[in-house]
Design a protein around this motif. Sequence first.
Motif, PDB file in Angstrom:
ATOM      1  N   VAL A 255      -5.574 -10.387  13.743  1.00 26.07           N
ATOM      2  CA  VAL A 255      -4.539 -10.574  12.506  1.00 26.07           C
ATOM      3  C   VAL A 255      -4.990  -9.749  11.364  1.00 26.07           C
ATOM      4  CG1 VAL A 255      -3.396 -12.252  10.952  1.00 26.07           C
ATOM      5  CG2 VAL A 255      -4.114 -12.991  13.593  1.00 26.07           C
ATOM      6  N   VAL A 256      -4.256  -9.096  10.722  1.00 23.37           N
ATOM      7  CA  VAL A 256      -4.396  -8.334   9.622  1.00 23.37           C
ATOM      8  C   VAL A 256      -3.724  -9.165   8.207  1.00 23.37           C
ATOM      9  CG1 VAL A 256      -2.201  -6.836   9.730  1.00 23.37           C
ATOM     10  CG2 VAL A 256      -4.304  -6.249   8.195  1.00 23.37           C
ATOM     11  N   HIS A 257      -4.749  -9.309   7.122  1.00 19.13           N
ATOM     12  CA  HIS A 257      -4.200  -9.881   6.135  1.00 19.13           C
ATOM     13  C   HIS A 257      -4.409  -9.064   4.740  1.00 19.13           C
ATOM     14  CE1 HIS A 257      -4.946 -14.031   7.858  1.00 19.13           C
ATOM     15  NE2 HIS A 257      -5.674 -13.291   8.604  1.00 19.13           N
ATOM     16  N   ARG A 258      -3.415  -9.130   4.102  1.00 13.88           N
ATOM     17  CA  ARG A 258      -3.402  -8.356   2.867  1.00 13.88           C
ATOM     18  C   ARG A 258      -4.197  -9.060   1.789  1.00 13.88           C
ATOM     19  NH1 ARG A 258      -1.201  -7.206  -2.316  1.00 13.88           N
ATOM     20  NH2 ARG A 258      -0.185  -9.154  -2.286  1.00 13.88           N
ATOM     21  N   THR A 259      -5.324  -8.340   0.918  1.00 14.20           N
ATOM     22  CA  THR A 259      -6.019  -8.940   0.154  1.00 14.20           C
ATOM     23  C   THR A 259      -5.891  -8.465  -1.171  1.00 14.20           C
ATOM     24  OG1 THR A 259      -7.961  -7.282   0.236  1.00 14.20           O
ATOM     25  CG2 THR A 259      -8.100  -9.336   1.796  1.00 14.20           C
ATOM     26  N   GLY A 260      -5.424  -7.248  -1.346  1.00 16.26           N
ATOM     27  CA  GLY A 260      -5.250  -6.442  -2.686  1.00 16.26           C
ATOM     28  C   GLY A 260      -6.927  -6.137  -3.278  1.00 16.26           C
ATOM     29  N   GLY A 261      -6.778  -5.781  -4.431  1.00 15.55           N
ATOM     30  CA  GLY A 261      -8.008  -5.496  -5.243  1.00 15.55           C
ATOM     31  C   GLY A 261      -8.319  -4.249  -5.206  1.00 15.55           C
ATOM     32  N   HIS A 262      -9.204  -3.680  -3.844  1.00 16.06           N
ATOM     33  CA  HIS A 262      -9.301  -2.417  -3.836  1.00 16.06           C
ATOM     34  C   HIS A 262      -8.520  -1.387  -4.138  1.00 16.06           C
ATOM     35  CE1 HIS A 262     -12.351   0.420  -2.716  1.00 16.06           C
ATOM     36  NE2 HIS A 262     -11.542   0.883  -1.958  1.00 16.06           N
ATOM     37  N   THR A 263      -7.327  -1.395  -3.311  1.00 19.64           N
ATOM     38  CA  THR A 263      -5.934  -1.195  -3.604  1.00 19.64           C
ATOM     39  C   THR A 263      -4.839  -2.099  -3.618  1.00 19.64           C
ATOM     40  OG1 THR A 263      -5.622  -0.565  -1.450  1.00 19.64           O
ATOM     41  CG2 THR A 263      -6.497   1.180  -2.576  1.00 19.64           C
ATOM     42  N   PRO A 264      -3.749  -2.115  -4.235  1.00 17.57           N
ATOM     43  CA  PRO A 264      -2.769  -3.321  -4.067  1.00 17.57           C
ATOM     44  C   PRO A 264      -2.598  -3.897  -2.520  1.00 17.57           C
ATOM     45  CG  PRO A 264      -2.065  -1.681  -5.583  1.00 17.57           C
ATOM     46  CD  PRO A 264      -3.220  -0.962  -5.015  1.00 17.57           C
ATOM     47  N   GLY A 265      -2.600  -2.855  -1.645  1.00 17.83           N
ATOM     48  CA  GLY A 265      -2.370  -3.110  -0.174  1.00 17.83           C
ATOM     49  C   GLY A 265      -3.510  -3.307   0.743  1.00 17.83           C
ATOM     50  N   HIS A 266      -4.739  -3.301   0.128  1.00 17.07           N
ATOM     51  CA  HIS A 266      -6.077  -3.331   0.922  1.00 17.07           C
ATOM     52  C   HIS A 266      -5.873  -4.704   1.752  1.00 17.07           C
ATOM     53  CE1 HIS A 266     -10.088  -4.387   1.820  1.00 17.07           C
ATOM     54  NE2 HIS A 266     -10.449  -3.152   1.817  1.00 17.07           N
ATOM     55  N   SER A 267      -6.199  -4.484   2.973  1.00 12.98           N
ATOM     56  CA  SER A 267      -6.175  -5.536   4.074  1.00 12.98           C
ATOM     57  C   SER A 267      -7.574  -5.635   4.807  1.00 12.98           C
ATOM     58  CB  SER A 267      -5.106  -5.208   4.869  1.00 12.98           C
ATOM     59  OG  SER A 267      -3.900  -5.020   4.201  1.00 12.98           O
TER      60      SER A 267
ATOM     61  N   GLU B  81       0.890  -1.067  -0.004  1.00 14.07           N
ATOM     62  CA  GLU B  81       0.059  -0.231  -0.038  1.00 14.07           C
ATOM     63  C   GLU B  81       0.867   1.287   0.208  1.00 14.07           C
ATOM     64  OE1 GLU B  81      -4.058   1.820  -0.092  1.00 14.07           O
ATOM     65  OE2 GLU B  81      -2.949  -0.255  -0.572  1.00 14.07           O
ATOM     66  N   ILE B  82       2.067   1.237   0.876  1.00 14.31           N
ATOM     67  CA  ILE B  82       2.910   2.370   0.878  1.00 14.31           C
ATOM     68  C   ILE B  82       3.388   2.732  -0.411  1.00 14.31           C
ATOM     69  CG2 ILE B  82       4.925   3.292   2.013  1.00 14.31           C
ATOM     70  CD1 ILE B  82       2.462   3.608   3.686  1.00 14.31           C
ATOM     71  N   LYS B  83       4.005   1.307  -1.017  1.00 15.28           N
ATOM     72  CA  LYS B  83       4.702   1.481  -2.550  1.00 15.28           C
ATOM     73  C   LYS B  83       3.410   2.182  -3.477  1.00 15.28           C
ATOM     74  CE  LYS B  83       7.612   0.549  -5.406  1.00 15.28           C
ATOM     75  NZ  LYS B  83       8.869   1.181  -5.485  1.00 15.28           N
ATOM     76  N   PHE B  84       2.396   1.722  -3.611  1.00 10.13           N
ATOM     77  CA  PHE B  84       1.409   2.012  -4.357  1.00 10.13           C
ATOM     78  C   PHE B  84       1.087   3.595  -4.356  1.00 10.13           C
ATOM     79  CE2 PHE B  84      -3.125   3.199  -5.480  1.00 10.13           C
ATOM     80  CZ  PHE B  84      -3.311   2.912  -6.861  1.00 10.13           C
ATOM     81  N   TRP B  85       1.152   4.143  -3.409  1.00 10.98           N
ATOM     82  CA  TRP B  85       1.079   5.600  -3.102  1.00 10.98           C
ATOM     83  C   TRP B  85       2.049   6.465  -3.616  1.00 10.98           C
ATOM     84  CZ3 TRP B  85      -3.874   7.317  -3.584  1.00 10.98           C
ATOM     85  CH2 TRP B  85      -4.827   6.673  -3.283  1.00 10.98           C
ATOM     86  N   GLU B  86       3.188   5.897  -3.774  1.00 11.07           N
ATOM     87  CA  GLU B  86       4.057   6.729  -4.312  1.00 11.07           C
ATOM     88  C   GLU B  86       4.165   7.192  -5.822  1.00 11.07           C
ATOM     89  OE1 GLU B  86       7.697   4.130  -3.934  1.00 11.07           O
ATOM     90  OE2 GLU B  86       7.823   4.065  -1.437  1.00 11.07           O
ATOM     91  N   ALA B  87       3.247   6.398  -6.516  1.00  9.94           N
ATOM     92  CA  ALA B  87       3.029   6.760  -7.780  1.00  9.94           C
ATOM     93  C   ALA B  87       1.379   6.016  -7.989  1.00  9.94           C
ATOM     94  CB  ALA B  87       3.944   6.318  -8.836  1.00  9.94           C
TER      95      ALA B  87
END
Length: 321
Positions: free
Chosen positions: A223-235, A172-178
């Motif tokens: 426990v937090v799980h990354r799902t992706g989809g909505h945003t790449p790091g959505h969890s 998610e942090i990576k995605f919002w860089e660009a």
Amino acid sequence: MSQAETKPRMNPQQPNSGLENTFHLGKPGTGELVPSRYALRIGEIDVLVVSDGVLPLPTKMLGHNADAADRAAWLDDMFLPPDAYDWALNVVVVRSGEQTILIDAGLGLDPDLNLPRAGQLIKRLEAAGIDLASVTDVVLTHLHMDHIGGLLIDGVKDSLRPDLRIHVAAAEIKFWEAPDFSHVSMPPGFPDALRAAAKQFSKEYRGQLRLFDEEYEVAPGVVVHRTGGHTPGHSVVRLVSGGERLTFAGDAVFAVGFEHPDWYNGFEHDPEEAARVRVRLLRELAANGELLVATHLPFPSVGHVAVTGDHFRSVPVFWDY
């Protein structure tokens, strides 16, 4: 009936001892005519769903790949107006062991968007007797402004403890860089506001970030799980304790998504993957019978998932007064 009296008893044989001394402090919000917080217990984990308010959005946002007539029919079936839909904004506070965890932080206050009925979280936490300084951890399902904006309100960072841990997926942090907005369908102004909020958040809180790749246990049974989809790091956040389970699904599930899980929400950056994530999650929840809470389901959004023919069905819990 006061807000402090609205809590479901998940197991009639297991009274909610302790809730009265945790999430039932304070008085109802001044001038509020409807409840804005809802408490329950998952095993030994205390859970409080808090409404951050609502924001009106064009109904096309419900499924921009759907035929307009189909969207209109769904709205009519739900006795909803045809042009603007009030999106609920739900935030969850969890207490597990010695940790108090804020899951998402609401919209905050963006005067350029003119959304006066949203951004209520901070005053409602105060009304619930929850001191910001008591929050040990924040989990962010993703960095859209309606999930991080409460952290950007003037004075909030100074009220939080300096050793606060903010858990968010590294993707998610990576995605919002660009960020890529090529597949979304948002009203004018929202992409710029989303970019600005994510940039401000990263600048102000970078030193407190605790990044994870796929999953991370924030506290016992949380426990937090990354799902992706909505945003790449959505969890999503899964709570498990004493044989009971609850999933906070963030933006993986919307009200229309039970009957039409293949409809693309306007805020989804990868709508095809978001639809796959939604179907997998709803199937899992229907199979195991656990509770579901999600950001944009009508408050308090606590309920189960059932399967009816080819569609899913939302089954809200009965409120226990």
